[in-house]
Enzyme design. Structure first.
Site, PDB file in Angstrom:
ATOM      1  N   GLY A 198      -6.798   0.779  -8.130  1.00 19.18           N
ATOM      2  CA  GLY A 198      -5.694   1.723  -8.337  1.00 19.18           C
ATOM      3  C   GLY A 198      -4.320   1.071  -8.274  1.00 19.18           C
ATOM      4  O   GLY A 198      -4.112  -0.040  -8.757  1.00 19.18           O
TER       5      GLY A 198
ATOM      6  N   CYS B 137     -10.527  -4.389   5.972  1.00 12.35           N
ATOM      7  CA  CYS B 137      -9.716  -4.064   7.152  1.00 12.35           C
ATOM      8  C   CYS B 137      -9.359  -2.590   7.098  1.00 12.35           C
ATOM      9  O   CYS B 137      -8.778  -2.136   6.108  1.00 12.35           O
ATOM     10  CB  CYS B 137      -8.442  -4.933   7.115  1.00 12.35           C
TER      11      CYS B 137
ATOM     12  N   VAL C 243      -6.977  -0.009   7.863  1.00 13.63           N
ATOM     13  CA  VAL C 243      -5.553  -0.077   8.216  1.00 13.63           C
ATOM     14  C   VAL C 243      -5.167   0.882   9.342  1.00 13.63           C
ATOM     15  O   VAL C 243      -4.063   0.804   9.866  1.00 13.63           O
ATOM     16  CB  VAL C 243      -4.644   0.181   6.985  1.00 13.63           C
TER      17      VAL C 243
ATOM     18  N   ASN D 105       0.450   0.450   0.954  1.00 12.75           N
ATOM     19  CA  ASN D 105      -0.020   1.289  -0.148  1.00 12.75           C
ATOM     20  C   ASN D 105      -1.284   2.076   0.192  1.00 12.75           C
ATOM     21  O   ASN D 105      -1.501   3.155  -0.351  1.00 12.75           O
ATOM     22  CB  ASN D 105      -0.271   0.382  -1.360  1.00 12.75           C
TER      23      ASN D 105
ATOM     24  N   TYR E  55      -6.174  10.896  -0.153  1.00 12.51           N
ATOM     25  CA  TYR E  55      -5.559  12.167  -0.544  1.00 12.51           C
ATOM     26  C   TYR E  55      -6.579  13.206  -1.006  1.00 12.51           C
ATOM     27  O   TYR E  55      -6.453  13.776  -2.092  1.00 12.51           O
ATOM     28  CB  TYR E  55      -4.469  11.941  -1.600  1.00 12.51           C
TER      29      TYR E  55
ATOM     30  N   SER F 247       5.138  10.006  -2.055  1.00 10.87           N
ATOM     31  CA  SER F 247       4.598  10.708  -3.229  1.00 10.87           C
ATOM     32  C   SER F 247       5.525  11.857  -3.565  1.00 10.87           C
ATOM     33  O   SER F 247       6.217  12.395  -2.679  1.00 10.87           O
ATOM     34  CB  SER F 247       3.201  11.257  -2.919  1.00 10.87           C
TER      35      SER F 247
ATOM     36  N   TYR G  60      -1.730  15.983   3.607  1.00  5.45           N
ATOM     37  CA  TYR G  60      -1.235  14.875   2.780  1.00  5.45           C
ATOM     38  C   TYR G  60       0.294  14.939   2.634  1.00  5.45           C
ATOM     39  O   TYR G  60       0.989  13.933   2.794  1.00  5.45           O
ATOM     40  CB  TYR G  60      -1.910  14.939   1.410  1.00  5.45           C
TER      41      TYR G  60
ATOM     42  N   VAL H 257      -0.475   9.697 -11.027  1.00  2.00           N
ATOM     43  CA  VAL H 257      -0.803   8.480 -11.778  1.00  2.00           C
ATOM     44  C   VAL H 257      -2.309   8.444 -11.996  1.00  2.00           C
ATOM     45  O   VAL H 257      -3.081   8.717 -11.058  1.00  2.00           O
ATOM     46  CB  VAL H 257      -0.370   7.214 -10.989  1.00  2.00           C
TER      47      VAL H 257
ATOM     48  N   THR I 138      -9.429   7.180  -8.505  1.00  2.00           N
ATOM     49  CA  THR I 138      -9.530   8.257  -7.510  1.00  2.00           C
ATOM     50  C   THR I 138      -8.908   9.558  -8.009  1.00  2.00           C
ATOM     51  O   THR I 138      -9.480  10.635  -7.807  1.00  2.00           O
ATOM     52  CB  THR I 138      -8.884   7.819  -6.184  1.00  2.00           C
TER      53      THR I 138
HETATM   54  N1  LIG Z   1      -2.504   7.918  -7.766  1.00  2.00           N
HETATM   55  C1  LIG Z   1      -1.523   8.798  -7.634  1.00  2.00           C
HETATM   56  O1  LIG Z   1      -1.372   9.728  -8.452  1.00  2.00           O
HETATM   57  C2  LIG Z   1      -0.563   8.670  -6.473  1.00  2.00           C
HETATM   58  C3  LIG Z   1       0.638   9.392  -6.522  1.00  2.00           C
HETATM   59  C4  LIG Z   1       1.529   9.280  -5.460  1.00  2.00           C
HETATM   60  C5  LIG Z   1       1.245   8.472  -4.392  1.00  2.00           C
HETATM   61  N2  LIG Z   1       0.064   7.783  -4.368  1.00  2.00           N
HETATM   62  C6  LIG Z   1      -0.215   6.946  -3.215  1.00  2.00           C
HETATM   63  O2  LIG Z   1      -0.470   5.642  -3.667  1.00  2.00           O
HETATM   64  C7  LIG Z   1      -1.424   5.018  -2.822  1.00  2.00           C
HETATM   65  C8  LIG Z   1      -2.587   4.489  -3.647  1.00  2.00           C
HETATM   66  O3  LIG Z   1      -3.144   5.537  -4.407  1.00  2.00           O
HETATM   67  P1  LIG Z   1      -4.326   5.225  -5.464  1.00  2.00           P
HETATM   68  O4  LIG Z   1      -4.370   6.379  -6.381  1.00  2.00           O
HETATM   69  O5  LIG Z   1      -4.167   3.877  -6.007  1.00  2.00           O
HETATM   70  O6  LIG Z   1      -5.591   5.296  -4.503  1.00  2.00           O
HETATM   71  P2  LIG Z   1      -7.045   4.622  -4.670  1.00  2.00           P
HETATM   72  O7  LIG Z   1      -7.993   5.572  -4.018  1.00  2.00           O
HETATM   73  O8  LIG Z   1      -7.278   4.190  -6.066  1.00  2.00           O
HETATM   74  O9  LIG Z   1      -6.941   3.314  -3.773  1.00  2.00           O
HETATM   75  C9  LIG Z   1      -6.728   3.439  -2.390  1.00  2.00           C
HETATM   76  C10 LIG Z   1      -6.803   2.092  -1.750  1.00  2.00           C
HETATM   77  O10 LIG Z   1      -6.574   2.291  -0.353  1.00  2.00           O
HETATM   78  C11 LIG Z   1      -7.649   1.675   0.356  1.00  2.00           C
HETATM   79  N3  LIG Z   1      -7.890   2.408   1.598  1.00  2.00           N
HETATM   80  C12 LIG Z   1      -8.169   3.722   1.781  1.00  2.00           C
HETATM   81  N4  LIG Z   1      -8.365   3.966   3.094  1.00  2.00           N
HETATM   82  C13 LIG Z   1      -8.199   2.786   3.740  1.00  2.00           C
HETATM   83  C14 LIG Z   1      -8.295   2.365   5.086  1.00  2.00           C
HETATM   84  N5  LIG Z   1      -8.585   3.225   6.073  1.00  2.00           N
HETATM   85  N6  LIG Z   1      -8.087   1.067   5.375  1.00  2.00           N
HETATM   86  C15 LIG Z   1      -7.816   0.172   4.396  1.00  2.00           C
HETATM   87  N7  LIG Z   1      -7.695   0.503   3.103  1.00  2.00           N
HETATM   88  C16 LIG Z   1      -7.901   1.797   2.785  1.00  2.00           C
HETATM   89  C17 LIG Z   1      -8.849   1.690  -0.569  1.00  2.00           C
HETATM   90  O11 LIG Z   1      -9.754   0.657  -0.190  1.00  2.00           O
HETATM   91  C18 LIG Z   1      -8.166   1.406  -1.899  1.00  2.00           C
HETATM   92  O12 LIG Z   1      -7.971   0.017  -2.058  1.00  2.00           O
HETATM   93  C19 LIG Z   1      -1.812   6.058  -1.772  1.00  2.00           C
HETATM   94  O13 LIG Z   1      -1.020   5.865  -0.621  1.00  2.00           O
HETATM   95  C20 LIG Z   1      -1.452   7.360  -2.442  1.00  2.00           C
HETATM   96  O14 LIG Z   1      -1.173   8.377  -1.506  1.00  2.00           O
HETATM   97  C21 LIG Z   1      -0.842   7.867  -5.388  1.00  2.00           C
END
Ligand SMILES: NC(=O)c1ccc[n+]([C@@H]2O[C@H](COP(=O)([O-])OP(=O)(O)OC[C@H]3O[C@@H](n4cnc5c(N)ncnc54)[C@H](O)[C@@H]3O)[C@@H](O)[C@H]2O)c1
Length: 248
Positions: free
Chosen positions: A18, A61, A63, A89, A93, A141, A154, A187, A191
């Site tokens: 992502g 790990c 986080v 990052n 959600y 977000s 969230y 985005v 996920t």
């Molecule tokens: N995709 C969107 O539309 C969007 C919009 C606004 C904000 N965000 C924020 O961007 C960030 C990434 O979103 P995404 O869509 O790429 O998510 P994603 O689910 O594709 O990826 C999430 C990543 O976080 C890692 N992760 C989750 N829990 C974890 C933990 N406990 N320890 C370590 N790593 C952990 C996962 O391994 C993965 O690499 C998030 O914080 C999300 O809230 C996403």
């Protein structure tokens, strides 16, 4: 593309896929070596970083775990000796109504999306202070401004990220460290595609000023900028990168 981050070391949490994967790739293309903490081994991202000619260190790990973060930070220091850029990052959600949510669900959201910022910043600020410079970039977000049902937990965390960003910025500026956030809209990632009803993408795009669905490539530029010297005098801010959705 310039190599504005030559010689720097960036930590990207949640860099296995992502948005985090896109940030890691872009920061490597900008010249930084990359350390990734995620829930699974980020081999695909590791290859992207190495293809960009940079070193990669990937770790499983949690986080939200003080023990895991402490081990990860020790590994980063052993392998790279410093941390210049920290991209908080990693996040979760899942949609869940307040009615159905129990205290464990709530605590998990707080732990992964907020405790992680505390732990990661505690772990890497000493290196940044020692070097007299640093860039912390946190993921908020646009849910912080939009009212989205089934997102009480969230939304609380992503608004919390903005408060954390502003407050910490005021404490570390004197050490040459900036703390900023970016707030993407919706985005398309693996996920969001799995979590969301398919029609949501077109519905959101129609409400944006720019009427198409964002991909991770649409938001990497903001992180690249905030990590660079060009953003040295900017701190405590949240950049909204949502195609004009929030219009905050
Ligand atoms: N995709 C969107 O539309 C969007 C919009 C606004 C904000 N965000 C924020 O961007 C960030 C990434 O979103 P995404 O869509 O790429 O998510 P994603 O689910 O594709 O990826 C999430 C990543 O976080 C890692 N992760 C989750 N829990 C974890 C933990 N406990 N320890 C370590 N790593 C952990 C996962 O391994 C993965 O690499 C998030 O914080 C999300 O809230 C996403």
């Amino acid at each position: 593309m310039g190599r504005s981050l030559e010689g720097k070391v960036a930590v990207v949490t949640g860099g296995s896929k992502g948005l985090g994967q896109a940030y890691a790739k872009r920061l490597a293309e900008d010249g930084a070596d990359i350390a990734i903490a995620a829930t699974s081994l980020a081999q695909e991202t590791e290859k992207m970083v190495k293809d960009a000619g940079r070193k990669a260190e990937v770790s499983v790990c949690d986080v939200s775990s003080p023990e895991d973060v402490s081990k990860f930070a020790a590994l980063v220091m052993e392998k790279f000796g410093r941390c210049d850029i920290l991209v908080n990052n990693a996040g979760i959600y899942p949609y869940q109504s307040f009615d159905q949510m129990n205290f464990d669900d709530w605590r998990k959201m707080m732990a992964v999306n907020l405790d992680s910022l505390f732990l990661m910043c505690k772990a890497f600020l000493p290196s940044m202070k020692q070097n007299g410079c640093g860039r912390i970039i946190n993921l908020s977000s646009t849910v912080s401004w939009l009212v989205i049902p089934d997102y009480t937990h969230y939304t609380t965390t992503k608004m919390g990220v903005i408060g954390f960003t502003r407050a910490l910025a005021s404490e570390v500026g004197e050490f040459g460290i900036t703390v900023n956030a970016i707030a993407p809209g919706l985005v398309r990632t693996g996920t969001t595609e799995t979590n969301s009803p398919p029609e949501i993408f077109d519905m959101v795009a129609a409400r944006q000023a720019i009427k198409r669905t964002a991909t991770p490539d649409d938001v990497v530029g903001a992180v690249s900028f905030l990590a660079s010297d060009d953003a040295a005098f900017m701190t405590g801010q949240t950049l909204i990168v949502d195609g004009g959705l929030a219009r905050a």
